[in-house]
Scaffold this active site. Structure first.
Site, PDB file in Angstrom:
ATOM      1  N   ALA A  68      66.216  36.587  78.946  1.00 17.85           N
ATOM      2  CA  ALA A  68      65.661  34.870  79.106  1.00 17.85           C
ATOM      3  C   ALA A  68      65.341  34.400  77.599  1.00 17.85           C
ATOM      4  O   ALA A  68      65.886  35.016  76.633  1.00 17.85           O
ATOM      5  CB  ALA A  68      63.932  35.521  79.374  1.00 17.85           C
ATOM      6  N   ALA A  70      63.706  32.735  75.485  1.00 18.79           N
ATOM      7  CA  ALA A  70      62.453  32.818  75.015  1.00 18.79           C
ATOM      8  C   ALA A  70      61.335  31.827  74.313  1.00 18.79           C
ATOM      9  O   ALA A  70      62.119  31.082  73.706  1.00 18.79           O
ATOM     10  CB  ALA A  70      62.215  34.777  73.827  1.00 18.79           C
ATOM     11  N   TYR A 138      57.844  26.981  78.510  1.00 19.44           N
ATOM     12  CA  TYR A 138      58.795  28.497  79.362  1.00 19.44           C
ATOM     13  C   TYR A 138      57.761  28.927  80.218  1.00 19.44           C
ATOM     14  O   TYR A 138      58.548  29.790  81.542  1.00 19.44           O
ATOM     15  CB  TYR A 138      57.880  29.292  77.449  1.00 19.44           C
ATOM     16  CG  TYR A 138      58.507  30.807  77.631  1.00 19.44           C
ATOM     17  CD1 TYR A 138      59.806  31.007  78.053  1.00 19.44           C
ATOM     18  CD2 TYR A 138      57.236  31.496  77.992  1.00 19.44           C
ATOM     19  CE1 TYR A 138      59.178  33.169  78.257  1.00 19.44           C
ATOM     20  CE2 TYR A 138      57.237  33.072  77.598  1.00 19.44           C
ATOM     21  CZ  TYR A 138      58.476  33.634  78.338  1.00 19.44           C
ATOM     22  OH  TYR A 138      58.215  34.542  78.567  1.00 19.44           O
TER      23      TYR A 138
END
Length: 313
Positions: A68, A70, A138
């Site tokens: 991913a 981050a 995020y």
């Protein structure tokens, strides 16, 4: 589980997962982004909506997707949410669609407790049934990826399992937990000796154990699980625990929480203070009841393992 594809194999969690699976005799495919890591697995390049995974998905029964973009405290991107979406939403959905086409039966997605939110009031805990309330780019991207995966699973034969961990710690840990270790190492007086907040953490070994359970447990199909150690501690207790396993005295000065928050606000560090001073608790009873899962190690053992080599784990 006869063959598993694990993304993020060069990362803190992904590398541990690959080691855990191969140690159990599982055949693992570990695609990587860079040619520099080609000794680990096949190179697929950057992860986005156009990545070609077909060569890595052949005869794979399950995918664990931990790769991913981050979360970072200071994101220099002009549009952080757009950048998170490219990898965490578009990249995830692209992989999942190709996994469906390849006949993969289960897709385990490593999400984040940030989908639930940033903090809980003392005495309350996040659960899988809570309405998502992410506060940053995020967390929003992780929530959107979850939603896309659930929709895909409804229209296919591939079961999706979502795991949301809080702060993960273990050998080689970086980020906020590494900063806590450095504070203790310096031996300076810290004004954190009177905190009564409660925070849920998850030791790397506990998280890996839950992920492995979710790969083939029948009851895990199309479920969301929160991960944790099952033992919530205050920031004061965490610092004391780190000092104990390091064999270093921790000099904690009892300063009232309100005074600390006021000072942090003046210094423009309110977000950092909230992570240190606030509570964030998760309820792991769903994993316990539905999967019969229990965290295999305690917080104390998890802290101890932060300071031993990976070969000793």
């Amino acid at each position: 589980m006869s063959k598993v594809m694990a993304t993020g194999a060069t990362g803190f969690i992904g590398s541990g997962l690959v080691k855990r699976l191969t140690g159990r005799g599982v055949q693992v495919v570990a695609p990587v982004r860079s040619q520099a890591a080609s000794d680990i697995g096949p190179v697929v390049g950057d992860i986005d909506g156009y990545t070609d995974w077909r060569g890595t998905l052949q005869n794979v029964n399950a995918v664990v997707h931990s790769a991913a973009r981050a979360h970072v405290m200071r994101d220099g991107a002009t549009d952080p949410l757009a950048e998170f979406r490219k990898v965490n939403v578009e990249g995830t959905l692209n992989l999942a669609r190709q996994a469906v086409e390849a006949g993969v039966k289960r897709f385990v997605y490593l999400s984040s407790i940030k989908v639930n939110g940033e903090q809980t009031s003392k005495g309350s805990s996040f659960s899988e049934e809570d309405t998502p309330a992410p506060e940053d780019s995020y967390g929003i991207s992780k929530m959107e990826a979850e939603q896309a995966l659930r929709e895909l699973s409804r229209d296919s034969d591939m079961a999706v399992v979502i795991v949301r961990p809080p702060l993960v710690y273990g050998p080689g840990v970086k980020g906020n937990f590494a900063k806590i270790i450095k504070l203790v190492e310096k031996g300076l007086p810290l004004p954190l000796g009177a905190l009564h907040n409660k925070r849920s953490l998850v030791a790397l070994d506990n998280l890996l154990d839950l992920i492995v359970t979710c790969i083939d447990h029948p009851a895990a199909a199309n479920q969301v699980f929160l991960a944790g150690d099952g033992q919530d501690i205050s920031t004061t207790e965490l610092l004391q625990g780190v000092g104990q396993v390091m064999g270093k005295p921790v000099r904690l000065v009892p300063v009232p929480n309100g005074m600390l928050m006021f000072g942090a606000g003046l210094l423009g560090k309110k977000a950092v203070a909230q992570r240190l001073l606030g509570s964030l608790q998760v309820d792991i009873s769903k994993a316990r009841n539905l999967l019969g899962w229990e965290p295999p190690i305690s917080v104390e053992e998890g802290l101890r393992r932060c300071f031993i080599s990976e070969n000793e784990c």
